[in-house]
Design a protein around this motif. Structure first.
Motif, mmCIF file in Angstrom:
data_model
loop_
_atom_site.group_PDB
_atom_site.id
_atom_site.type_symbol
_atom_site.label_atom_id
_atom_site.label_comp_id
_atom_site.label_asym_id
_atom_site.label_seq_id
_atom_site.Cartn_x
_atom_site.Cartn_y
_atom_site.Cartn_z
ATOM 1 N N THR A 81 0.873 -1.182 0.033
ATOM 2 C CA THR A 81 0.097 -0.080 0.080
ATOM 3 C C THR A 81 0.895 1.203 -0.027
ATOM 4 O OG1 THR A 81 -1.575 -1.033 1.189
ATOM 5 C CG2 THR A 81 -1.904 1.351 1.226
ATOM 6 N N LEU A 82 2.001 1.364 0.954
ATOM 7 C CA LEU A 82 2.742 2.560 0.926
ATOM 8 C C LEU A 82 3.816 2.591 0.155
ATOM 9 C CD1 LEU A 82 3.288 2.614 4.825
ATOM 10 C CD2 LEU A 82 1.345 3.493 3.544
ATOM 11 N N SER A 83 3.935 1.681 -1.002
ATOM 12 C CA SER A 83 4.936 1.855 -2.058
ATOM 13 C C SER A 83 4.039 3.101 -3.078
ATOM 14 C CB SER A 83 4.933 0.589 -2.925
ATOM 15 O OG SER A 83 5.733 -0.327 -2.146
ATOM 16 N N ASP A 84 3.040 3.416 -2.807
ATOM 17 C CA ASP A 84 2.359 4.194 -3.894
ATOM 18 C C ASP A 84 1.517 5.189 -3.320
ATOM 19 O OD1 ASP A 84 2.074 5.646 -6.488
ATOM 20 O OD2 ASP A 84 0.051 4.060 -6.827
ATOM 21 N N SER A 97 12.438 13.566 -9.356
ATOM 22 C CA SER A 97 12.940 12.270 -9.973
ATOM 23 C C SER A 97 11.751 12.108 -11.027
ATOM 24 C CB SER A 97 13.116 11.215 -8.877
ATOM 25 O OG SER A 97 11.790 11.047 -8.406
ATOM 26 N N ALA A 98 12.018 10.974 -11.858
ATOM 27 C CA ALA A 98 11.305 10.377 -12.862
ATOM 28 C C ALA A 98 10.044 9.793 -12.200
ATOM 29 C CB ALA A 98 11.830 9.343 -13.848
ATOM 30 N N THR A 99 10.148 8.875 -11.109
ATOM 31 C CA THR A 99 9.357 8.092 -10.613
ATOM 32 C C THR A 99 8.428 8.714 -9.556
ATOM 33 O OG1 THR A 99 10.863 7.068 -8.864
ATOM 34 C CG2 THR A 99 10.416 5.926 -11.056
ATOM 35 N N ARG A 100 9.212 9.676 -8.884
ATOM 36 C CA ARG A 100 8.362 10.268 -7.623
ATOM 37 C C ARG A 100 8.033 11.611 -7.995
ATOM 38 N NH1 ARG A 100 8.985 7.683 -2.888
ATOM 39 N NH2 ARG A 100 8.529 9.699 -1.802
ATOM 40 N N GLY A 101 8.403 12.346 -9.225
ATOM 41 C CA GLY A 101 8.092 13.547 -9.139
ATOM 42 C C GLY A 101 8.921 14.304 -8.266
ATOM 43 N N SER A 128 4.370 9.844 -8.517
ATOM 44 C CA SER A 128 3.843 10.228 -9.862
ATOM 45 C C SER A 128 2.623 9.240 -10.207
ATOM 46 C CB SER A 128 4.989 9.894 -10.756
ATOM 47 O OG SER A 128 4.405 9.799 -12.265
ATOM 48 N N PHE A 129 1.783 9.831 -10.915
ATOM 49 C CA PHE A 129 0.448 8.873 -11.376
ATOM 50 C C PHE A 129 0.760 7.931 -12.549
ATOM 51 C CE2 PHE A 129 -1.636 12.439 -9.170
ATOM 52 C CZ PHE A 129 -2.247 11.705 -8.261
ATOM 53 N N ALA A 130 1.978 8.125 -13.162
ATOM 54 C CA ALA A 130 2.092 7.495 -14.541
ATOM 55 C C ALA A 130 2.153 5.778 -14.141
ATOM 56 C CB ALA A 130 3.474 7.872 -15.089
ATOM 57 N N LEU A 131 1.482 5.037 -14.867
ATOM 58 C CA LEU A 131 1.355 3.573 -14.760
ATOM 59 C C LEU A 131 2.511 2.969 -14.580
ATOM 60 C CD1 LEU A 131 -0.689 1.321 -14.245
ATOM 61 C CD2 LEU A 131 -0.816 1.105 -16.790
ATOM 62 N N ILE A 132 3.610 3.349 -15.482
ATOM 63 C CA ILE A 132 4.909 2.774 -15.589
ATOM 64 C C ILE A 132 5.727 3.142 -14.386
ATOM 65 C CG2 ILE A 132 5.867 4.596 -16.946
ATOM 66 C CD1 ILE A 132 6.803 0.992 -17.330
ATOM 67 N N ASP A 133 5.457 4.476 -13.818
ATOM 68 C CA ASP A 133 6.284 4.668 -12.617
ATOM 69 C C ASP A 133 5.588 3.819 -11.631
ATOM 70 O OD1 ASP A 133 7.908 6.069 -14.030
ATOM 71 O OD2 ASP A 133 6.621 8.273 -13.568
ATOM 72 N N LEU A 159 4.474 0.858 -11.572
ATOM 73 C CA LEU A 159 4.864 -0.596 -11.725
ATOM 74 C C LEU A 159 6.115 -0.511 -11.125
ATOM 75 C CD1 LEU A 159 2.951 -1.414 -14.973
ATOM 76 C CD2 LEU A 159 2.359 -2.086 -12.593
ATOM 77 N N LYS A 160 6.959 0.401 -11.550
ATOM 78 C CA LYS A 160 8.325 0.113 -11.029
ATOM 79 C C LYS A 160 8.597 0.062 -9.540
ATOM 80 C CE LYS A 160 10.474 2.642 -14.935
ATOM 81 N NZ LYS A 160 10.983 3.812 -15.416
ATOM 82 N N ARG A 161 7.547 0.986 -8.749
ATOM 83 C CA ARG A 161 7.557 0.998 -7.206
ATOM 84 C C ARG A 161 7.120 -0.411 -6.654
ATOM 85 N NH1 ARG A 161 6.176 6.671 -8.263
ATOM 86 N NH2 ARG A 161 3.785 5.900 -8.240
ATOM 87 N N TYR A 162 6.098 -0.775 -7.244
ATOM 88 C CA TYR A 162 5.369 -1.905 -6.736
ATOM 89 C C TYR A 162 6.386 -3.145 -7.272
ATOM 90 C CZ TYR A 162 0.966 0.021 -5.758
ATOM 91 O OH TYR A 162 0.074 0.690 -5.300
ATOM 92 N N TYR A 163 7.174 -3.234 -8.153
ATOM 93 C CA TYR A 163 7.825 -4.439 -8.670
ATOM 94 C C TYR A 163 9.190 -4.494 -7.852
ATOM 95 C CZ TYR A 163 10.439 -7.578 -11.636
ATOM 96 O OH TYR A 163 10.964 -8.553 -12.031
ATOM 97 N N GLY A 164 9.418 -3.423 -7.064
ATOM 98 C CA GLY A 164 10.680 -3.511 -5.954
ATOM 99 C C GLY A 164 10.205 -3.909 -4.461
ATOM 100 N N CYS A 165 9.016 -4.544 -4.445
ATOM 101 C CA CYS A 165 8.558 -5.047 -3.150
ATOM 102 C C CYS A 165 9.021 -6.359 -2.703
ATOM 103 C CB CYS A 165 6.967 -4.889 -3.025
ATOM 104 S SG CYS A 165 6.174 -3.153 -3.051
ATOM 105 N N GLY A 166 9.439 -7.003 -3.780
ATOM 106 C CA GLY A 166 9.906 -8.610 -3.422
ATOM 107 C C GLY A 166 9.898 -9.495 -4.835
ATOM 108 N N ILE A 167 10.664 -10.335 -4.812
ATOM 109 C CA ILE A 167 11.054 -11.231 -6.082
ATOM 110 C C ILE A 167 9.599 -11.736 -6.396
ATOM 111 C CG2 ILE A 167 12.133 -13.389 -6.856
ATOM 112 C CD1 ILE A 167 14.451 -12.921 -4.687
ATOM 113 N N TRP A 168 8.695 -12.280 -5.599
ATOM 114 C CA TRP A 168 7.554 -12.755 -5.751
ATOM 115 C C TRP A 168 6.309 -11.813 -5.641
ATOM 116 C CZ3 TRP A 168 7.816 -16.755 -8.991
ATOM 117 C CH2 TRP A 168 9.006 -17.620 -9.160
ATOM 118 N N ALA A 169 6.476 -11.334 -4.540
ATOM 119 C CA ALA A 169 5.386 -10.179 -4.246
ATOM 120 C C ALA A 169 5.306 -9.186 -5.012
ATOM 121 C CB ALA A 169 5.427 -9.632 -2.613
ATOM 122 N N GLY A 170 6.501 -8.679 -5.745
ATOM 123 C CA GLY A 170 6.695 -7.523 -6.753
ATOM 124 C C GLY A 170 5.842 -7.886 -7.837
#
Length: 500
Positions: free
Chosen positions: A138-141, A406-410, A416-421, A423-434
């Motif tokens: 939740t707090l990643s975004d 920055s590109a991901t956080r503004g 940032s609201f951009a979908l790609i940004d 996804l980058k933040r959520y992907y760093g939450c873990g190998i499988w969880a991300g």
């Protein structure tokens, strides 16, 4: 404001949401609350000051927490957000399913989000590990996080791997006039008192060596609230101090154990069990005592001990979590979360009161000067201004944050609201969880696109806002010349309405 925990259920989170919302309304904001339906409360309710509450019918599984479905809440949530023209979504409590889902959906809809953490969690047991992973999701975004104490901030930063810069500490507060000691003048109804400086506390009460001292306990009877310690300590305290009695209010699964202890030790005449009490009745219970005992095992803040001190009670509490930050040392007697130490600390408090070393009649004014919901609302409003861009980065954080834009956080601390940004933040939450989190975000986005097509915004009626209060300065500016046309215009409007 959104959380599973709200009135009619009593509690600290519930009171926090209500008091903060009413003060924000007083400051000119529009606030609505979304929670789940309670027994006898479904649909839309209006509370004091025009505060609108949406009770959404969802299945409750444990301790008033709804069953997490991730996506099924999105359609009705989107409808409410559009109807009420909401700009900021503020979620409360780590264990609230509605809160986590609402923050995810709000970010998908392009809204600013804030999260307030009210609890402390561990890092080793299975339940804490799963909760911490959900919190990290939740707090990643989220744009900003608020914690109720510095200990809570450290705990949340570690659990969710957050940048400490995006976490603020704003404590709870109390409505001091609702927690006055016995004999204290009601300055809010006595017109002869012009300012708090004119108020004089009642004279000190001197306790003799044989006077009865009453110890009050008001708490949910759960394990984490230290009910087991309380059950073990009560017989020893009463055996050592014959002129001491207990008043215990609250309910929970440990209530049976408490009743069995009283039966086993035959203490029914010295321990009064009140069961659950409403929040407006808490003061009436507290003023019957001299000492407030709070044997909690974990606590992020502990609003109830502030309420007890405001009522003029000497507080005996465990030195855990954020409790040491709440009150000054001369108002509290600290103990380790152990049976022996709680018995000793309670004995020291009884001895201090009998020796008249503690001026409890002064506690109310001290609490009133330290804690104010108006101050909490002002600081929360500053967070809203910071994430909305009203305040510059230097004004919000006090200095230029390292990294700047920055590109991901503004802007630093604002996502940032951009979908790609995202996804980058959520992907760093873990190998499988991300990967799982990214899949949830993509599905949520596709569901949002489908809802925009299937139920266009133009088909959703906009709700009328509750009329705002006219402030005193605005009333003073009205002259007779401006008042008469307004009165005539309102009369003509009434005639038109009547004809129609």
């Amino acid at each position: 404001m959104i959380s599973d925990f709200f009135f009619p259920q009593p509690g600290g989170v519930e009171s926090h949401i209500y008091q903060l919302s009413t003060k924000l309304i007083d400051r000119g904001h529009k606030v609505i609350i979304i929670t789940h339906a309670y027994s006898g409360r479904t649909g839309v309710r209006y509370l004091t000051n025009g505060l609108k509450v949406y009770h959404v019918p969802f299945f409750v599984i444990y301790r008033e927490t709804t069953f997490p479905t991730v996506f099924s809440f999105f359609p009705i949530f989107r409808n409410i957000i559009i109807r009420e023209q909401i700009e900021i979504v503020h979620g409360h409590a780590s264990l609230s399913s509605l809160c986590h889902e609402a923050i995810l959906h709000a970010r998908t809809m392009g809204l600013r989000t804030v999260f307030t953490d009210h609890s402390l969690f561990g890092f080793a047991d299975v339940a804490s590990i799963l909760t911490n992973k959900l919190l990290k999701f939740t707090l990643s975004d989220v744009d900003h996080v608020i914690c109720v104490s510095h200990t809570c901030k450290e705990n949340t930063v570690l659990r969710a791997s957050l940048d400490p810069l995006m976490v603020s500490v704003i404590p709870n507060a109390v409505v001091a006039e609702n927690f006055r000691p016995l004999g204290y003048p009601n300055v809010y109804q006595d017109s002869s008192v012009t300012s708090p400086i004119d108020v004089r506390p009642p004279p000190p009460q001197h306790l003799g060596p044989h006077d009865t001292i009453t110890i009050v306990v008001i708490s949910r009877l759960f394990y984490n609230k230290g009910t087991d310690l309380l059950i073990a300590a009560i017989p020893r305290i009463l055996a050592s101090h014959p002129n001491v009695r207990f008043i215990i209010a609250g309910s929970g699964p440990k209530a049976i154990d408490l009743e069995q202890m009283l039966e086993r030790n035959v203490l029914q005449d010295r321990v009064e069990l009140l069961g659950p009490v409403r929040h407006e009745e808490v003061r009436d219970v507290m003023v019957r005592g001299h000492i407030y005992l709070h044997p909690s095992l974990t606590e992020a803040f502990g609003t109830v001990i502030v309420e007890a001190a405001s009522c003029g009670l000497y507080v005996v509490c465990t030195r855990v979590g954020g409790i040491p930050e709440v009150l000054p040392n001369h108002m509290t007697e600290f103990a380790k979360p152990e049976e022996d130490d709680i018995v000793l600390a309670t004995g020291r408090a009884i001895a201090a009161l009998r020796a008249n070393k503690i001026r409890t009649e002064r506690f109310h004014e001290l609490v009133r000067s330290m804690y104010s919901w108006t101050d909490v609302a002002e600081r929360t409003e500053r967070v809203y201004d910071g994430i909305s861009g009203v305040l510059s980065e230097e004004e919000f954080y006090g200095y230029h944050a390292p990294g700047g834009w920055s590109a991901t956080r503004g802007r630093a601390g604002v996502q940032s609201f951009a979908l790609i940004d995202r996804l980058k933040r959520y992907y760093g939450c873990g190998i499988w969880a991300g990967k799982l989190f990214c899949l949830c975000v993509i599905i949520d986005y596709l569901l949002f696109v489908f809802l925009e097509i299937w139920s266009p915004r133009a088909n959703i009626d906009i709700a009328r806002n509750w009329p705002k209060k006219v402030t005193a300065p605005a009333v003073e500016k009205l002259t007779f010349e401006t008042e008469v046309p307004i009165r005539k215009r309102s009369n003509r409007q009434r005639e038109k309405n009547w004809e129609s």
